[in-house]
Design a protein around this motif. Sequence first.
Motif, PDB file in Angstrom:
ATOM      1  N   GLU A  17      15.416  16.117  31.238  1.00 14.08           N
ATOM      2  CA  GLU A  17      15.795  15.249  32.351  1.00 14.08           C
ATOM      3  C   GLU A  17      16.683  14.091  31.906  1.00 14.08           C
ATOM      4  OE1 GLU A  17      15.224  15.893  35.419  1.00 14.08           O
ATOM      5  OE2 GLU A  17      13.793  17.550  35.186  1.00 14.08           O
ATOM      6  N   ARG A  18      16.686  13.812  30.595  1.00 13.42           N
ATOM      7  CA  ARG A  18      17.441  12.674  30.055  1.00 13.42           C
ATOM      8  C   ARG A  18      16.996  11.361  30.692  1.00 13.42           C
ATOM      9  NH1 ARG A  18      18.852  15.542  26.019  1.00 13.42           N
ATOM     10  NH2 ARG A  18      20.999  16.226  25.737  1.00 13.42           N
ATOM     11  N   SER A  19      15.730  11.304  31.074  1.00 12.11           N
ATOM     12  CA  SER A  19      15.220  10.118  31.753  1.00 12.11           C
ATOM     13  C   SER A  19      13.697  10.130  31.736  1.00 12.11           C
ATOM     14  CB  SER A  19      15.725  10.085  33.197  1.00 12.11           C
ATOM     15  OG  SER A  19      14.979   9.196  33.999  1.00 12.11           O
ATOM     16  N   PHE A  20      13.083   8.987  31.392  1.00 15.64           N
ATOM     17  CA  PHE A  20      11.631   8.873  31.466  1.00 15.64           C
ATOM     18  C   PHE A  20      11.164   8.890  32.923  1.00 15.64           C
ATOM     19  CE2 PHE A  20      12.236   7.544  27.140  1.00 15.64           C
ATOM     20  CZ  PHE A  20      11.051   7.846  26.501  1.00 15.64           C
ATOM     21  N   THR A  21      11.940   8.265  33.798  1.00 16.85           N
ATOM     22  CA  THR A  21      11.564   8.191  35.209  1.00 16.85           C
ATOM     23  C   THR A  21      11.547   9.577  35.841  1.00 16.85           C
ATOM     24  OG1 THR A  21      12.537   5.981  35.386  1.00 16.85           O
ATOM     25  CG2 THR A  21      12.139   7.178  37.442  1.00 16.85           C
ATOM     26  N   ARG A  22      12.623  10.350  35.635  1.00 17.76           N
ATOM     27  CA  ARG A  22      12.695  11.691  36.212  1.00 17.76           C
ATOM     28  C   ARG A  22      11.654  12.616  35.577  1.00 17.76           C
ATOM     29  NH1 ARG A  22      18.272  10.529  35.915  1.00 17.76           N
ATOM     30  NH2 ARG A  22      18.532  11.787  34.024  1.00 17.76           N
ATOM     31  N   ALA A  23      11.418  12.454  34.281  1.00 19.70           N
ATOM     32  CA  ALA A  23      10.412  13.276  33.617  1.00 19.70           C
ATOM     33  C   ALA A  23       9.026  13.005  34.194  1.00 19.70           C
ATOM     34  CB  ALA A  23      10.428  13.013  32.118  1.00 19.70           C
ATOM     35  N   VAL A  27       4.106   8.859  30.030  1.00 17.91           N
ATOM     36  CA  VAL A  27       5.153   9.580  29.307  1.00 17.91           C
ATOM     37  C   VAL A  27       5.604   8.773  28.095  1.00 17.91           C
ATOM     38  CG1 VAL A  27       7.453  10.593  29.465  1.00 17.91           C
ATOM     39  CG2 VAL A  27       5.898  10.740  31.413  1.00 17.91           C
ATOM     40  N   SER A  28       5.838   7.482  28.299  1.00 15.37           N
ATOM     41  CA  SER A  28       6.276   6.617  27.198  1.00 15.37           C
ATOM     42  C   SER A  28       5.242   6.584  26.082  1.00 15.37           C
ATOM     43  CB  SER A  28       6.533   5.202  27.719  1.00 15.37           C
ATOM     44  OG  SER A  28       7.559   5.180  28.677  1.00 15.37           O
ATOM     45  N   ALA A  29       3.966   6.495  26.455  1.00 15.06           N
ATOM     46  CA  ALA A  29       2.897   6.444  25.449  1.00 15.06           C
ATOM     47  C   ALA A  29       2.829   7.755  24.665  1.00 15.06           C
ATOM     48  CB  ALA A  29       1.557   6.162  26.128  1.00 15.06           C
ATOM     49  N   ALA A  30       3.012   8.868  25.348  1.00 15.20           N
ATOM     50  CA  ALA A  30       2.969  10.170  24.683  1.00 15.20           C
ATOM     51  C   ALA A  30       4.107  10.310  23.672  1.00 15.20           C
ATOM     52  CB  ALA A  30       3.043  11.291  25.708  1.00 15.20           C
ATOM     53  N   ILE A  31       5.300   9.862  24.052  1.00 17.72           N
ATOM     54  CA  ILE A  31       6.447   9.945  23.151  1.00 17.72           C
ATOM     55  C   ILE A  31       6.235   9.051  21.930  1.00 17.72           C
ATOM     56  CG2 ILE A  31       8.920   9.537  22.906  1.00 17.72           C
ATOM     57  CD1 ILE A  31       8.158  11.982  24.629  1.00 17.72           C
ATOM     58  N   GLU A  73       6.126  10.334  18.094  1.00 17.11           N
ATOM     59  CA  GLU A  73       7.010   9.773  17.072  1.00 17.11           C
ATOM     60  C   GLU A  73       6.206   9.200  15.897  1.00 17.11           C
ATOM     61  OE1 GLU A  73      11.039   8.502  19.474  1.00 17.11           O
ATOM     62  OE2 GLU A  73       9.332   7.110  19.545  1.00 17.11           O
ATOM     63  N   ARG A  74       5.049   8.621  16.207  1.00 17.11           N
ATOM     64  CA  ARG A  74       4.197   8.078  15.143  1.00 17.11           C
ATOM     65  C   ARG A  74       3.649   9.215  14.268  1.00 17.11           C
ATOM     66  NH1 ARG A  74       1.485   5.140  18.184  1.00 17.11           N
ATOM     67  NH2 ARG A  74      -0.342   6.455  18.542  1.00 17.11           N
ATOM     68  N   GLU A  75       3.257  10.321  14.922  1.00 15.41           N
ATOM     69  CA  GLU A  75       2.728  11.454  14.169  1.00 15.41           C
ATOM     70  C   GLU A  75       3.805  12.127  13.321  1.00 15.41           C
ATOM     71  OE1 GLU A  75       1.132  13.823  17.283  1.00 15.41           O
ATOM     72  OE2 GLU A  75      -0.809  12.815  17.286  1.00 15.41           O
ATOM     73  N   LEU A  76       5.037  12.156  13.834  1.00 19.09           N
ATOM     74  CA  LEU A  76       6.139  12.789  13.112  1.00 19.09           C
ATOM     75  C   LEU A  76       6.826  11.828  12.143  1.00 19.09           C
ATOM     76  CD1 LEU A  76       7.724  14.795  16.085  1.00 19.09           C
ATOM     77  CD2 LEU A  76       6.408  15.739  14.169  1.00 19.09           C
ATOM     78  N   ARG A  77       6.471  10.558  12.252  1.00 19.70           N
ATOM     79  CA  ARG A  77       7.012   9.516  11.380  1.00 19.70           C
ATOM     80  C   ARG A  77       8.542   9.392  11.496  1.00 19.70           C
ATOM     81  NH1 ARG A  77       3.510  12.351   8.341  1.00 19.70           N
ATOM     82  NH2 ARG A  77       5.160  13.258   7.056  1.00 19.70           N
ATOM     83  N   THR A  78       9.052   9.595  12.701  1.00 20.00           N
ATOM     84  CA  THR A  78      10.486   9.434  12.945  1.00 20.00           C
ATOM     85  C   THR A  78      10.754   9.341  14.436  1.00 20.00           C
ATOM     86  OG1 THR A  78      12.691  10.336  12.453  1.00 20.00           O
ATOM     87  CG2 THR A  78      10.996  11.908  13.093  1.00 20.00           C
ATOM     88  N   ASP A  79      11.880   8.766  14.789  1.00 20.82           N
ATOM     89  CA  ASP A  79      12.267   8.700  16.199  1.00 20.82           C
ATOM     90  C   ASP A  79      12.803  10.061  16.641  1.00 20.82           C
ATOM     91  OD1 ASP A  79      11.624   6.030  16.276  1.00 20.82           O
ATOM     92  OD2 ASP A  79      13.686   5.340  15.947  1.00 20.82           O
ATOM     93  N   ILE A  80      12.421  10.481  17.832  1.00 24.64           N
ATOM     94  CA  ILE A  80      12.918  11.755  18.367  1.00 24.64           C
ATOM     95  C   ILE A  80      13.805  11.544  19.595  1.00 24.64           C
ATOM     96  CG2 ILE A  80      11.061  13.197  17.458  1.00 24.64           C
ATOM     97  CD1 ILE A  80       9.606  12.925  20.104  1.00 24.64           C
ATOM     98  N   LEU A  81      13.758  10.326  20.139  1.00 23.94           N
ATOM     99  CA  LEU A  81      14.602  10.004  21.297  1.00 23.94           C
ATOM    100  C   LEU A  81      15.302   8.675  21.048  1.00 23.94           C
ATOM    101  CD1 LEU A  81      12.161  10.908  24.210  1.00 23.94           C
ATOM    102  CD2 LEU A  81      14.176  12.212  23.520  1.00 23.94           C
ATOM    103  N   ARG A  82      16.529   8.600  21.511  1.00 24.86           N
ATOM    104  CA  ARG A  82      17.298   7.360  21.422  1.00 24.86           C
ATOM    105  C   ARG A  82      17.452   6.804  22.826  1.00 24.86           C
ATOM    106  NH1 ARG A  82      21.019   9.315  18.855  1.00 24.86           N
ATOM    107  NH2 ARG A  82      22.521   9.766  20.512  1.00 24.86           N
TER     108      ARG A  82
END
Length: 296
Positions: free
Chosen positions: A15-21, A32-36, A40-49
């Motif tokens: 969706e390229r959007s937290f709101t639409r997702a 949604v924000s908390a899940a992302i 990212e914390r579990e993967l130890r890297t950012d996955i979204l910009r």
Amino acid sequence: MELRHLEYFVAVAEERSFTRAAARLHVVQSAVSAAIKTLERELRTDILRRTSREVALTEAGTVLLPRARTILDSVRETIDAIDGVRGTIGGEIRLGLMASIPWLDVPEVLGRMHAEHPEVRLRLSHRAGGSQELAAAVVAGELDLAILSEPGPFGRKLRLTELRSFPMRLLVPATHPLAERRSVRLQELEGEAFVDLAQGFGSRAVVDRAFAAANLTRTVSIELGDGSVVADYVRQGLGIAILPEAYAWTDATVRSLTLTASSDLTWRMCLAAPRDRELGTAAQVLTTMVRDALEK
């Protein structure tokens, strides 16, 4: 790593959007924000910009997306198999459509699916880029099925079931010099201004191919995203159009003429499914319902 977190990530990526997702997932945006953030914390890297305008994948997110889809597809297949043992049909169907499909009563088909199999979740989406965008979404795993025409370069990766075909018709204003003719050769249209759908739409590809085969050029002065409104622009004298018969609506102000050309001028509509993935039971049932609806 929770499956729910992967599902949320895929939704945001598509969706390229937290709101639409969040709207698509029927949850609050904060979830949604908390899940992302957890992912990212579990993967130890950012996955979204994140920017003020949009959400984009990082390099790590680009690597994760197809793998997340594969995991979720595997889970859906497992649930589908268990439902088969239980004798029920559940799961989710993601169906992609063009802006308008006048030759198929889509609400009636989906209504029947919902009535007979209420446990199936139906997700319907339209793609502004036409058939090629729909085809790309099926190949990428964003959609399970799509109703489209010309899949372009993605065709080799799809299983295509032809549903209907329509000859292409020429639409001209009633005041046009060709309006009283019954048929017109393609060569007679060189130099005319055209109203057409944008690049990527199947009917546009059919017409472009016919002109190229005849070694003719044409000027498309108005590009639209919905075949159902093309005749309105022709009616105002803004150009002529070549459309599938299903969209060639006429009245006292617009004439529809037969076209003759050296190459095929037929618009074929198909139900597209991925070639490398088996359809779930629910998607197979919906496929049968679509075909049954067209045989009435």
